[in-house]
Design a protein around this motif. Structure first.
Motif, PDB file in Angstrom:
ATOM      1  N   ALA A  20      19.640  -4.995  12.115  1.00  0.00           N
ATOM      2  CA  ALA A  20      20.294  -3.910  12.826  1.00  0.00           C
ATOM      3  C   ALA A  20      21.789  -4.178  12.903  1.00  0.00           C
ATOM      4  CB  ALA A  20      19.688  -3.777  14.222  1.00  0.00           C
ATOM      5  N   ALA A  21      22.545  -3.108  13.139  1.00  0.00           N
ATOM      6  CA  ALA A  21      24.001  -3.242  13.179  1.00  0.00           C
ATOM      7  C   ALA A  21      24.429  -4.069  14.385  1.00  0.00           C
ATOM      8  CB  ALA A  21      24.633  -1.858  13.241  1.00  0.00           C
ATOM      9  N   PRO A  22      25.474  -4.892  14.244  1.00  0.00           N
ATOM     10  CA  PRO A  22      26.007  -5.648  15.384  1.00  0.00           C
ATOM     11  C   PRO A  22      26.490  -4.699  16.485  1.00  0.00           C
ATOM     12  CG  PRO A  22      26.862  -6.501  13.314  1.00  0.00           C
ATOM     13  CD  PRO A  22      26.177  -5.213  12.990  1.00  0.00           C
ATOM     14  N   ARG A  23      26.479  -5.189  17.723  1.00  0.00           N
ATOM     15  CA  ARG A  23      26.912  -4.391  18.873  1.00  0.00           C
ATOM     16  C   ARG A  23      28.035  -5.135  19.592  1.00  0.00           C
ATOM     17  NH1 ARG A  23      24.917  -3.934  24.471  1.00  0.00           N
ATOM     18  NH2 ARG A  23      23.247  -5.418  23.987  1.00  0.00           N
ATOM     19  N   GLU A  24      29.181  -4.479  19.747  1.00  0.00           N
ATOM     20  CA  GLU A  24      30.310  -5.112  20.432  1.00  0.00           C
ATOM     21  C   GLU A  24      30.245  -4.811  21.926  1.00  0.00           C
ATOM     22  OE1 GLU A  24      34.964  -6.210  19.720  1.00  0.00           O
ATOM     23  OE2 GLU A  24      33.987  -4.738  18.426  1.00  0.00           O
ATOM     24  N   ILE A  25      30.477  -5.844  22.732  1.00  0.00           N
ATOM     25  CA  ILE A  25      30.383  -5.748  24.182  1.00  0.00           C
ATOM     26  C   ILE A  25      31.725  -6.156  24.770  1.00  0.00           C
ATOM     27  CG2 ILE A  25      29.194  -6.605  26.235  1.00  0.00           C
ATOM     28  CD1 ILE A  25      26.859  -7.372  24.327  1.00  0.00           C
ATOM     29  N   GLU A  26      32.316  -5.305  25.583  1.00  0.00           N
ATOM     30  CA  GLU A  26      33.586  -5.630  26.225  1.00  0.00           C
ATOM     31  C   GLU A  26      33.345  -6.652  27.335  1.00  0.00           C
ATOM     32  OE1 GLU A  26      36.527  -4.874  25.298  1.00  0.00           O
ATOM     33  OE2 GLU A  26      35.938  -3.472  23.706  1.00  0.00           O
ATOM     34  N   ALA A  27      34.076  -7.740  27.299  1.00  0.00           N
ATOM     35  CA  ALA A  27      33.874  -8.813  28.277  1.00  0.00           C
ATOM     36  C   ALA A  27      34.182  -8.355  29.691  1.00  0.00           C
ATOM     37  CB  ALA A  27      34.735 -10.018  27.903  1.00  0.00           C
ATOM     38  N   TYR A  84      19.401 -13.915  17.565  1.00  0.00           N
ATOM     39  CA  TYR A  84      20.741 -13.342  17.489  1.00  0.00           C
ATOM     40  C   TYR A  84      21.779 -14.462  17.446  1.00  0.00           C
ATOM     41  CZ  TYR A  84      18.594  -8.960  19.151  1.00  0.00           C
ATOM     42  OH  TYR A  84      17.816  -7.832  19.298  1.00  0.00           O
ATOM     43  N   ARG A  85      23.017 -14.068  17.140  1.00  0.00           N
ATOM     44  CA  ARG A  85      24.195 -14.897  17.350  1.00  0.00           C
ATOM     45  C   ARG A  85      25.203 -14.069  18.139  1.00  0.00           C
ATOM     46  NH1 ARG A  85      24.749 -19.204  13.214  1.00  0.00           N
ATOM     47  NH2 ARG A  85      23.186 -18.935  11.584  1.00  0.00           N
ATOM     48  N   PHE A  86      26.068 -14.753  18.874  1.00  0.00           N
ATOM     49  CA  PHE A  86      27.212 -14.109  19.506  1.00  0.00           C
ATOM     50  C   PHE A  86      28.474 -14.561  18.782  1.00  0.00           C
ATOM     51  CE2 PHE A  86      24.695 -13.252  23.387  1.00  0.00           C
ATOM     52  CZ  PHE A  86      25.138 -11.957  23.652  1.00  0.00           C
ATOM     53  N   LYS A 131      25.659 -20.773  17.567  1.00  0.00           N
ATOM     54  CA  LYS A 131      24.435 -21.016  16.811  1.00  0.00           C
ATOM     55  C   LYS A 131      23.439 -19.904  17.130  1.00  0.00           C
ATOM     56  CE  LYS A 131      24.916 -26.071  17.014  1.00  0.00           C
ATOM     57  NZ  LYS A 131      24.272 -27.333  17.470  1.00  0.00           N
ATOM     58  N   ARG A 132      22.308 -19.915  16.461  1.00  0.00           N
ATOM     59  CA  ARG A 132      21.299 -18.895  16.729  1.00  0.00           C
ATOM     60  C   ARG A 132      20.756 -19.031  18.149  1.00  0.00           C
ATOM     61  NH1 ARG A 132      20.004 -20.451  11.386  1.00  0.00           N
ATOM     62  NH2 ARG A 132      20.302 -18.755   9.895  1.00  0.00           N
ATOM     63  N   LEU A 133      20.467 -17.887  18.764  1.00  0.00           N
ATOM     64  CA  LEU A 133      19.875 -17.843  20.090  1.00  0.00           C
ATOM     65  C   LEU A 133      18.600 -17.000  20.045  1.00  0.00           C
ATOM     66  CD1 LEU A 133      23.251 -17.079  20.445  1.00  0.00           C
ATOM     67  CD2 LEU A 133      22.643 -17.819  22.735  1.00  0.00           C
ATOM     68  N   ASP A 159      37.966 -11.500  25.385  1.00  0.00           N
ATOM     69  CA  ASP A 159      38.225 -10.086  25.103  1.00  0.00           C
ATOM     70  C   ASP A 159      36.915  -9.310  24.930  1.00  0.00           C
ATOM     71  OD1 ASP A 159      39.246  -7.664  24.392  1.00  0.00           O
ATOM     72  OD2 ASP A 159      40.048  -8.300  22.469  1.00  0.00           O
ATOM     73  N   SER A 160      36.121  -9.688  23.925  1.00  0.00           N
ATOM     74  CA  SER A 160      34.857  -8.998  23.671  1.00  0.00           C
ATOM     75  C   SER A 160      33.898  -9.939  22.956  1.00  0.00           C
ATOM     76  CB  SER A 160      35.081  -7.732  22.827  1.00  0.00           C
ATOM     77  OG  SER A 160      35.584  -8.083  21.536  1.00  0.00           O
ATOM     78  N   LEU A 161      32.636  -9.539  22.907  1.00  0.00           N
ATOM     79  CA  LEU A 161      31.602 -10.308  22.224  1.00  0.00           C
ATOM     80  C   LEU A 161      30.850  -9.388  21.275  1.00  0.00           C
ATOM     81  CD1 LEU A 161      31.489 -11.161  25.563  1.00  0.00           C
ATOM     82  CD2 LEU A 161      30.291 -13.077  24.483  1.00  0.00           C
ATOM     83  N   LEU A 162      30.556  -9.895  20.094  1.00  0.00           N
ATOM     84  CA  LEU A 162      29.800  -9.144  19.100  1.00  0.00           C
ATOM     85  C   LEU A 162      28.398  -9.730  19.036  1.00  0.00           C
ATOM     86  CD1 LEU A 162      30.326  -6.834  17.041  1.00  0.00           C
ATOM     87  CD2 LEU A 162      30.649  -8.609  15.309  1.00  0.00           C
ATOM     88  N   LEU A 163      27.396  -8.939  19.383  1.00  0.00           N
ATOM     89  CA  LEU A 163      26.000  -9.359  19.322  1.00  0.00           C
ATOM     90  C   LEU A 163      25.483  -9.071  17.918  1.00  0.00           C
ATOM     91  CD1 LEU A 163      23.418 -10.350  20.801  1.00  0.00           C
ATOM     92  CD2 LEU A 163      22.954  -7.936  21.312  1.00  0.00           C
TER      93      LEU A 163
END
Length: 351
Positions: A20-27, A84-86, A131-133, A159-163
């Motif tokens: 699935a596409a990565p999802r960006e999360i605003e910190a 997942y990875r972050f 690493k992988r989570l 700033d933000s995190l990409l899941l």
């Protein structure tokens, strides 16, 4: 020489999967659910007026630790359980510190955010990726723990995190193997210790990384599944075999034997009996000064099949490296489950 195209085709078809596409999360959006441990302050900061750095969403989350060991824990809602990875984006600079990232007290990465210049991690050639989570559906928490600083401050400006959903990596290139026996080839005595794995006794267990058991070592702590398989029905011959199956959070599992007596200028017949699913590799770790360019087959990769198959090839150590011994490694790639038995390394005596 032959290549098992049917085995390779079957594996490649099964390995083709799209994540699935990565999802960006605003910190800064996670501030209300954040938890601080061992003291510190939490602020929302805006972009600097001088334009040196641009934040996603025009803001970032700033954690000011009280000292080494202070931690910021963020909460994330995950719709679908999985691996997942972050990848996180943060400010780097003289006031930023060194942090480790943890999930359930397991370290998933170490990051030095300090530096002489103020920068954003999007400007750097390397990414800050964990690493992988293994994440469950619902709430998951990620902790950023201060390890101090090399400069004047130890802040975390997030700033933000990409899941990123984890996907099965592309399989490595497949090499050719020879059909045995090789006509006219004369071989010396066996050089690999316990290549049939029959010397393992019932009390033998690989409990920690690089623990030595009958000359074999494992690169990481094994999963609960048995590495030494003590069932005659699962072995090619005798009573025991080896099963390598990487945990979903690991890139591979490596079993190796150091000190195999091989020398520059000689050639060696390597024979492996293997079954399973996925791709496995055999690799030689040679002494300092050895180079792959003047070695023959320092690393090879083959696809495993459901039935026991003999894979054989010729290895020659680096000529310029003046090798007198090397470590031989068996590698099960990510997503594989591989059984090994009846391994052999013998010098080829005739030209």
């Amino acid at each position: 020489m032959t290549r098992a195209f049917s085995l390779l085709l079957a594996f490649c078809c099964s390995a083709m999967c799209w994540a699935a596409a990565p999802r960006e999360i605003e910190a800064e959006a996670q501030a209300s659910s954040a938890t601080i441990y061992r003291g510190g302050d939490l602020l929302i900061v805006r972009e600097p007026d001088d334009g040196r750095i641009a934040f996603s969403g025009d803001a970032a989350l700033c954690f000011v630790p009280r000292g080494k060991g202070s931690a910021l824990e963020l909460s994330f809602d995950i719709e679908e359980a999985g691996i997942y990875r972050f990848r996180f984006y943060a400010a780097h600079g003289p006031s930023c510190g060194i942090y480790r990232v943890e999930q359930d007290e397991v370290v998933k990465g170490w990051y030095n955010l300090g530096g002489p210049q103020v920068m954003h991690s999007r400007q750097l050639p390397h990414s800050l990726t964990t690493k992988r989570l293994r994440l469950k559906a619902g709430e998951n928490r990620l902790r950023f723990v201060s390890e101090g600083t090399n400069h004047r401050g130890g802040n975390l400006v997030l700033d933000s995190l990409l899941l990123i959903p984890d996907a099965l990596p592309a399989p490595p290139p497949i090499d050719e193997w020879e059909v045995l026996p090789v006509a006219g080839e004369e071989l010396g005595p066996e050089l690999l210790h316990n290549g049939d794995f029959e010397l393992f006794v019932p009390t033998d267990r690989f409990r920690e990384p690089h623990q030595v058991l009958h000359r074999w070592c494992l690169n990481s702590v094994p999963s609960p599944d048995p590495l030494i398989v003590r069932e005659a029905s699962a072995a090619r011959s005798g009573e025991q075999a080896i099963r390598l199956a990487p945990d979903a959070l690991e890139d591979n599992t490596i079993l190796y034997q150091a000190g195999v007596p091989v020398q520059s200028g000689s050639r060696y017949r390597v024979t492996l009996h293997v079954r399973g699913t996925g791709i496995f590799c055999a690799m030689w770790y040679q002494s300092k000064g050895a180079v792959a360019a003047d070695s023959l087959h320092p690393s090879v990769c083959f696809p495993a099949g459901e039935e026991w198959q003999a894979y054989s090839y010729v290895f020659a150590p680096s000529v310029g490296g003046k090798v007198t011994q090397a470590a031989f490694a068996l590698i099960a790639d990510h997503g594989s489950e591989i059984w090994f038995d009846d391994l052999s390394i013998r010098q080829i005596l005739n030209p």
